[in-house]
Design a protein around this motif. Structure first.
Motif, PDB file in Angstrom:
ATOM      1  N   ARG A 118       0.827  -1.217   0.000  1.00 22.47           N
ATOM      2  CA  ARG A 118       0.000   0.000   0.000  1.00 22.47           C
ATOM      3  C   ARG A 118       0.854   1.257   0.000  1.00 22.47           C
ATOM      4  O   ARG A 118       0.352   2.344  -0.219  1.00 22.47           O
ATOM      5  CB  ARG A 118      -0.934   0.030   1.224  1.00 22.47           C
ATOM      6  CG  ARG A 118      -1.807  -1.190   1.415  1.00 22.47           C
ATOM      7  CD  ARG A 118      -2.648  -1.514   0.207  1.00 22.47           C
ATOM      8  NE  ARG A 118      -3.526  -0.403  -0.179  1.00 22.47           N
ATOM      9  CZ  ARG A 118      -4.251  -0.381  -1.287  1.00 22.47           C
ATOM     10  NH1 ARG A 118      -4.188  -1.396  -2.134  1.00 22.47           N
ATOM     11  NH2 ARG A 118      -5.015   0.656  -1.550  1.00 22.47           N
ATOM     12  N   TRP A 119       2.133   1.136   0.339  1.00 18.73           N
ATOM     13  CA  TRP A 119       2.950   2.341   0.396  1.00 18.73           C
ATOM     14  C   TRP A 119       4.423   2.000   0.176  1.00 18.73           C
ATOM     15  O   TRP A 119       4.820   0.849   0.241  1.00 18.73           O
ATOM     16  CB  TRP A 119       2.729   3.072   1.723  1.00 18.73           C
ATOM     17  CG  TRP A 119       3.246   2.370   2.951  1.00 18.73           C
ATOM     18  CD1 TRP A 119       2.744   1.229   3.521  1.00 18.73           C
ATOM     19  CD2 TRP A 119       4.363   2.758   3.740  1.00 18.73           C
ATOM     20  NE1 TRP A 119       3.481   0.888   4.621  1.00 18.73           N
ATOM     21  CE2 TRP A 119       4.478   1.812   4.790  1.00 18.73           C
ATOM     22  CE3 TRP A 119       5.275   3.816   3.687  1.00 18.73           C
ATOM     23  CZ2 TRP A 119       5.475   1.898   5.762  1.00 18.73           C
ATOM     24  CZ3 TRP A 119       6.267   3.892   4.660  1.00 18.73           C
ATOM     25  CH2 TRP A 119       6.345   2.948   5.682  1.00 18.73           C
ATOM     26  N   ARG A 143      -1.230   5.439  -3.633  1.00 20.32           N
ATOM     27  CA  ARG A 143      -0.135   4.924  -2.825  1.00 20.32           C
ATOM     28  C   ARG A 143       0.607   6.116  -2.218  1.00 20.32           C
ATOM     29  O   ARG A 143       0.692   7.185  -2.823  1.00 20.32           O
ATOM     30  CB  ARG A 143       0.832   4.087  -3.660  1.00 20.32           C
ATOM     31  CG  ARG A 143       0.199   2.845  -4.266  1.00 20.32           C
ATOM     32  CD  ARG A 143      -0.322   1.899  -3.171  1.00 20.32           C
ATOM     33  NE  ARG A 143      -0.669   0.602  -3.709  1.00 20.32           N
ATOM     34  CZ  ARG A 143      -1.883   0.264  -4.143  1.00 20.32           C
ATOM     35  NH1 ARG A 143      -2.853   1.152  -4.117  1.00 20.32           N
ATOM     36  NH2 ARG A 143      -2.108  -0.952  -4.599  1.00 20.32           N
ATOM     37  N   ILE A 144       1.140   5.906  -1.026  1.00 19.59           N
ATOM     38  CA  ILE A 144       1.909   6.955  -0.358  1.00 19.59           C
ATOM     39  C   ILE A 144       3.393   6.638  -0.558  1.00 19.59           C
ATOM     40  O   ILE A 144       3.801   5.489  -0.409  1.00 19.59           O
ATOM     41  CB  ILE A 144       1.599   6.990   1.144  1.00 19.59           C
ATOM     42  CG1 ILE A 144       0.118   7.288   1.360  1.00 19.59           C
ATOM     43  CG2 ILE A 144       2.457   8.028   1.860  1.00 19.59           C
ATOM     44  CD1 ILE A 144      -0.333   7.019   2.779  1.00 19.59           C
ATOM     45  N   VAL A 145       4.168   7.653  -0.884  1.00 17.63           N
ATOM     46  CA  VAL A 145       5.607   7.461  -1.062  1.00 17.63           C
ATOM     47  C   VAL A 145       6.348   8.363  -0.083  1.00 17.63           C
ATOM     48  O   VAL A 145       6.178   9.584  -0.101  1.00 17.63           O
ATOM     49  CB  VAL A 145       6.046   7.840  -2.499  1.00 17.63           C
ATOM     50  CG1 VAL A 145       7.558   7.644  -2.653  1.00 17.63           C
ATOM     51  CG2 VAL A 145       5.282   7.040  -3.545  1.00 17.63           C
ATOM     52  N   HIS A 146       7.136   7.771   0.787  1.00 21.43           N
ATOM     53  CA  HIS A 146       8.074   8.543   1.609  1.00 21.43           C
ATOM     54  C   HIS A 146       9.449   8.345   0.980  1.00 21.43           C
ATOM     55  O   HIS A 146       9.936   7.216   0.907  1.00 21.43           O
ATOM     56  CB  HIS A 146       8.099   8.038   3.055  1.00 21.43           C
ATOM     57  CG  HIS A 146       6.929   8.503   3.863  1.00 21.43           C
ATOM     58  ND1 HIS A 146       6.940   9.685   4.558  1.00 21.43           N
ATOM     59  CD2 HIS A 146       5.711   7.946   4.064  1.00 21.43           C
ATOM     60  CE1 HIS A 146       5.781   9.847   5.170  1.00 21.43           C
ATOM     61  NE2 HIS A 146       5.007   8.807   4.894  1.00 21.43           N
ATOM     62  N   TRP A 212       4.294   5.946  10.551  1.00 24.63           N
ATOM     63  CA  TRP A 212       4.307   5.138   9.328  1.00 24.63           C
ATOM     64  C   TRP A 212       3.041   4.316   9.221  1.00 24.63           C
ATOM     65  O   TRP A 212       2.545   3.814  10.226  1.00 24.63           O
ATOM     66  CB  TRP A 212       5.538   4.209   9.345  1.00 24.63           C
ATOM     67  CG  TRP A 212       6.803   4.997   9.536  1.00 24.63           C
ATOM     68  CD1 TRP A 212       7.518   5.105  10.684  1.00 24.63           C
ATOM     69  CD2 TRP A 212       7.448   5.824   8.567  1.00 24.63           C
ATOM     70  NE1 TRP A 212       8.605   5.941  10.484  1.00 24.63           N
ATOM     71  CE2 TRP A 212       8.578   6.393   9.189  1.00 24.63           C
ATOM     72  CE3 TRP A 212       7.206   6.137   7.236  1.00 24.63           C
ATOM     73  CZ2 TRP A 212       9.448   7.260   8.537  1.00 24.63           C
ATOM     74  CZ3 TRP A 212       8.060   6.983   6.573  1.00 24.63           C
ATOM     75  CH2 TRP A 212       9.171   7.538   7.225  1.00 24.63           C
ATOM     76  N   PRO A 213       2.529   4.154   7.981  1.00 24.21           N
ATOM     77  CA  PRO A 213       1.313   3.353   7.810  1.00 24.21           C
ATOM     78  C   PRO A 213       1.517   1.938   8.345  1.00 24.21           C
ATOM     79  O   PRO A 213       2.609   1.378   8.233  1.00 24.21           O
ATOM     80  CB  PRO A 213       1.103   3.326   6.289  1.00 24.21           C
ATOM     81  CG  PRO A 213       1.886   4.481   5.752  1.00 24.21           C
ATOM     82  CD  PRO A 213       3.033   4.675   6.699  1.00 24.21           C
ATOM     83  N   GLY A 217       3.865  -2.738   3.002  1.00 21.57           N
ATOM     84  CA  GLY A 217       4.505  -1.761   2.120  1.00 21.57           C
ATOM     85  C   GLY A 217       5.813  -2.314   1.589  1.00 21.57           C
ATOM     86  O   GLY A 217       6.194  -3.454   1.866  1.00 21.57           O
TER      87      GLY A 217
END
Ligand code: FAD
Length: 262
Positions: A118-119, A143-146, A212-213, A217
């Motif tokens: 998911r990320w 989607r989340i991107v760090h 953090w999710p 991931g």
């Protein structure tokens, strides 16, 4: 992440255009008719390039670069070179002019987004910014991107502002740091040399001071070998990141020419 190797092609690529991206990252556009049938099933596939006469016995002139763009219709491709202090490929790219040629082969196996992820947590340096850009551009929706991006100079942090969606995907706003931009890209810039203790300390701070999710991931860690090892240990030992599948890859090694040439 996939290790499936698509069918291999080899041929000459010819520089058609120089496009400076940042102070030290240079895009070279090539005409590549011999690679016209290249199959790229995943993203961030790379090419092997010979900066000298290709010989099966001696691979010391071979280097690996991410295939940042490939257009089968026009048989053109683009590679983004970090112009660093010294190196065969870096020197060649810095001086390259339209008409200059290289022998290229590939593609190397690319990166496949695991459907359950998911990320993304990316920890990269300049050399892996092109791969990270490819991954981000090909992400499924929402989607989340760090992105923890370590660069020697602040100017290279602007590289990720130039993302574009590939055909069939939604559009990413040109300025990736826009509030509410999709996918949500959170940049954590670190300006330091790879062997500078400050880089490891700054990474630890990023990991400790963000929430953090909890979902599954992917961690994509790539760049200088020692930095990759440091980052991998930090990510794997951080309790809140237990759900991450880690893909780590040493792209180069401080003080060693042609570290990853295969
Ligand atoms: C899968 C993969 C994809 C890659 N994609 C890219 C890409 O898209 N763009 C890109 O620029 N690089 C990329 N790299 C890294 C690149 O292959 C190496 O940096 C390579 O060593 C550069 O070759 P060179 O001839 O310039 O330097 P070399 O002759 O290999 O090294 C000479 C000296 O320069 C130092 N050096 C090498 N690379 C760097 C660097 N990045 N920063 C600072 N010092 C360095 C070495 O430690 C050595 O002391 C990728 C590597 C891999 C494995």
């Amino acid at each position: 992440m996939s290790h499936i190797r698509p069918p291999q092609r080899e041929g000459t690529v010819t520089v058609i255009r120089r496009e400076p991206l940042t102070a030290h990252l240079l895009r070279l556009h090539f005409h590549a008719p011999d690679l016209a049938g290249l199959e790229l099933p995943y993203t961030a596939h790379a090419l092997r390039l010979w900066f000298g006469e290709p010989t099966p016995q001696d691979k010391s002139h071979r280097r690996i670069f991410t295939l940042r763009r490939f257009d089968a219709a026009t048989a053109t491709l683009a590679l983004d070179f970090l112009l660093h202090d010294d190196g065969l490929a870096s020197r060649w790219a810095g001086a390259a002019q339209p008409g200059d040629t290289l022998v290229a082969s590939g593609p190397r196996s690319g990166l496949q987004w695991p459907p359950e992820a998911r990320w993304l947590l990316a920890v990269v340096d300049e050399s892996a910014l092109p791969a990270l850009a490819c991954v981000i551009e090909s992400l499924p929706a929402q989607r989340i991107v760090h992105a923890v991006v370590r660069t020697r100079h602040a100017a290279e942090q602007a590289y990720l502002h130039r993302l574009h969606r590939q055909p069939g995907h939604d559009q990413v706003p040109a300025a990736a740091e826009d509030a509410g931009a999709w996918p949500q890209l959170v940049l954590h810039p670190i300006v330091a040399a790879p062997d500078d203790d400050h880089a490891a300390h700054a990474l630890g701070t990023v990991l400790a001071h963000n929430s953090w999710p909890a979902q599954a991931g992917l961690a994509f860690i790539a760049g200088e070998s020692n930095w990759v090892n440091t980052a991998r240990s930090a990510v794997e030992s951080h309790a809140a990141l237990g759900a991450l599948q880690v893909h780590a890859s040493a792209y180069w090694k401080q003080g060693q020419a042609g570290h990853a040439h295969g």
